[in-house]
Design an enzyme around this catalytic site. Structure first.
Site, PDB file in Angstrom:
ATOM      1  N   ARG A   1       0.843  -1.204   0.000  1.00  0.00           N
ATOM      2  CA  ARG A   1       0.000   0.000   0.000  1.00  0.00           C
ATOM      3  C   ARG A   1       0.879   1.255   0.000  1.00  0.00           C
ATOM      4  O   ARG A   1       0.573   2.262  -0.636  1.00  0.00           O
ATOM      5  CB  ARG A   1      -0.880  -0.027   1.263  1.00  0.00           C
TER       6      ARG A   1
ATOM      7  N   HIS B   1     -17.464  12.838   3.843  1.00  0.00           N
ATOM      8  CA  HIS B   1     -17.935  11.595   4.469  1.00  0.00           C
ATOM      9  C   HIS B   1     -19.442  11.674   4.734  1.00  0.00           C
ATOM     10  O   HIS B   1     -19.925  12.688   5.257  1.00  0.00           O
ATOM     11  CB  HIS B   1     -17.165  11.365   5.786  1.00  0.00           C
TER      12      HIS B   1
ATOM     13  N   ILE C   1      -7.704   3.609   2.304  1.00  0.00           N
ATOM     14  CA  ILE C   1      -7.062   4.209   3.473  1.00  0.00           C
ATOM     15  C   ILE C   1      -5.639   4.576   3.072  1.00  0.00           C
ATOM     16  O   ILE C   1      -4.915   3.750   2.512  1.00  0.00           O
ATOM     17  CB  ILE C   1      -7.104   3.234   4.660  1.00  0.00           C
ATOM     18  N   LEU C   2      -5.273   5.804   3.335  1.00  0.00           N
ATOM     19  CA  LEU C   2      -3.976   6.303   2.868  1.00  0.00           C
ATOM     20  C   LEU C   2      -2.935   6.209   3.985  1.00  0.00           C
ATOM     21  O   LEU C   2      -3.226   6.532   5.142  1.00  0.00           O
ATOM     22  CB  LEU C   2      -4.129   7.757   2.409  1.00  0.00           C
TER      23      LEU C   2
ATOM     24  N   ASP D   1     -11.220   8.500   9.167  1.00  0.00           N
ATOM     25  CA  ASP D   1     -12.296   9.479   9.371  1.00  0.00           C
ATOM     26  C   ASP D   1     -12.236  10.128  10.762  1.00  0.00           C
ATOM     27  O   ASP D   1     -13.270  10.410  11.376  1.00  0.00           O
ATOM     28  CB  ASP D   1     -13.679   8.827   9.134  1.00  0.00           C
TER      29      ASP D   1
ATOM     30  N   GLY E   1      -5.754   8.554  11.098  1.00  0.00           N
ATOM     31  CA  GLY E   1      -6.822   7.610  11.437  1.00  0.00           C
ATOM     32  C   GLY E   1      -7.836   7.492  10.302  1.00  0.00           C
ATOM     33  O   GLY E   1      -7.711   8.133   9.267  1.00  0.00           O
TER      34      GLY E   1
ATOM     35  N   ASN F   1     -11.470  15.319   3.196  1.00  0.00           N
ATOM     36  CA  ASN F   1     -12.309  14.169   2.833  1.00  0.00           C
ATOM     37  C   ASN F   1     -13.775  14.509   3.065  1.00  0.00           C
ATOM     38  O   ASN F   1     -14.122  15.241   3.993  1.00  0.00           O
ATOM     39  CB  ASN F   1     -11.916  12.964   3.714  1.00  0.00           C
TER      40      ASN F   1
ATOM     41  N   ASP G   1      -6.427  12.868   8.705  1.00  0.00           N
ATOM     42  CA  ASP G   1      -5.259  12.589   9.546  1.00  0.00           C
ATOM     43  C   ASP G   1      -4.934  11.101   9.407  1.00  0.00           C
ATOM     44  O   ASP G   1      -5.507  10.432   8.543  1.00  0.00           O
ATOM     45  CB  ASP G   1      -5.472  13.046  10.998  1.00  0.00           C
TER      46      ASP G   1
HETATM   47  C1  GAR Z   1     -20.131   9.988  -1.002  1.00  0.00           C
HETATM   48  O1  GAR Z   1     -21.319   9.807  -0.287  1.00  0.00           O
HETATM   49  C2  GAR Z   1     -18.956  10.145  -0.047  1.00  0.00           C
HETATM   50  O2  GAR Z   1     -19.276  10.851   1.115  1.00  0.00           O
HETATM   51  C3  GAR Z   1     -18.655   8.703   0.264  1.00  0.00           C
HETATM   52  O3  GAR Z   1     -18.710   8.078  -0.981  1.00  0.00           O
HETATM   53  C4  GAR Z   1     -19.742   8.713  -1.757  1.00  0.00           C
HETATM   54  C5  GAR Z   1     -19.205   9.011  -3.130  1.00  0.00           C
HETATM   55  O4  GAR Z   1     -20.237   9.375  -3.984  1.00  0.00           O
HETATM   56  N1  GAR Z   1     -17.374   8.573   0.903  1.00  0.00           N
HETATM   57  C6  GAR Z   1     -17.153   7.709   1.904  1.00  0.00           C
HETATM   58  O5  GAR Z   1     -17.976   6.931   2.309  1.00  0.00           O
HETATM   59  C7  GAR Z   1     -15.747   7.785   2.477  1.00  0.00           C
HETATM   60  N2  GAR Z   1     -15.683   7.063   3.702  1.00  0.00           N
HETATM   61  P1  GAR Z   1     -19.936   9.914  -5.455  1.00  0.00           P
HETATM   62  O6  GAR Z   1     -18.945   8.930  -6.076  1.00  0.00           O
HETATM   63  O7  GAR Z   1     -21.272   9.899  -6.149  1.00  0.00           O
HETATM   64  O8  GAR Z   1     -19.369  11.304  -5.300  1.00  0.00           O
END
Ligand code: GAR
Length: 196
Positions: A64, A108, A91-92, A144, A142, A106, A140
């Site tokens: 990774r 979320h 995860i980066l 989220d 972690g 990010n 960061d």
């Molecule tokens: C979004 O709801 C974003 O918040 C979520 O993926 C979706 C992407 O939608 N991200 C996560 O869950 C990160 N943990 P999209 O491809 O239609 O923009």
């Protein structure tokens, strides 16, 4: 003009909202390129807007860390002021995060710290929560856990399915992301101060 690289893994509807915003000459940000960890459908939006794309698949690397280092090479070459994870489901590693902080944010689909991880919408429904929403946060080391920049709430409707709820969250997220990137661009939001 704030220069941005967006990373996606999925359909890229949030990326599209940002591309549409950046298409307006009055919007104070510009997308330099869009990267993905696979041939994500979202890359098509970038191509439609004439924005360059790059794909770095983790499967082509031994670790990774090596994969993330290659993604970072692309980003270093582009020299954006901000990197936006818009549905980037990887995860980066810490070195990647440190190299870009505080210019790494990010999106979320929950009100963090509630329901971190890859299944935030499912987990909110399973927990019987009556509200959820959209969070934009600094990344960061972690998952989220980085400092929250901005949140928008949404009531969960009785009997709503996961797909229905996620779609309603995405409607909120798209505007949220466009608004927050603008606030960062005009220095109404200062990421260095949130990172402190
Ligand atoms: C979004 O709801 C974003 O918040 C979520 O993926 C979706 C992407 O939608 N991200 C996560 O869950 C990160 N943990 P999209 O491809 O239609 O923009």
């Amino acid at each position: 003009m704030l220069s941005i690289v967006v990373l996606v893994s999925g359909s890229g509807s949030n990326l599209r909202a940002l591309l549409e915003a950046c298409d307006n000459p009055l919007y104070p940000a510009k997308i330099l390129a869009v990267g993905a960890d696979s041939a994500a459908a979202g890359l098509e939006h970038a191509e439609e807007f004439g924005v360059p794309t790059f794909v770095v698949s983790e499967g082509n690397f031994d670790s990774r860390e090596a994969w993330a280092e290659r993604v970072l090479e692309h980003i270093r070459f582009l020299k954006p002021e901000l990197v936006v994870l818009a549905g980037f489901m990887k995860i980066l590693p810490e070195a990647f995060v440190e190299a870009l902080s505080p210019g790494l944010i990010n999106l979320h689909p929950s009100l963090l710290p509630d329901f971190p991880g890859a299944n935030a919408v499912r987990d909110a429904l399973a927990a019987g929560a009556n509200k959820t929403g959209s969070t934009i946060h600094l990344v960061d080391k972690g998952v989220d856990t980085g400092p929250v920049i901005s949140q928008r709430e949404l009531e969960i409707l009785p009997g709503e399915t996961q797909a229905e709820l996620h779609e309603r969250i995405k409607v909120i997220e798209r505007k949220h992301l466009v608004d927050v990137v603008k606030q960062i661009a005009v220095q109404e939001i200062k990421l260095e101060e949130i990172a402190r």
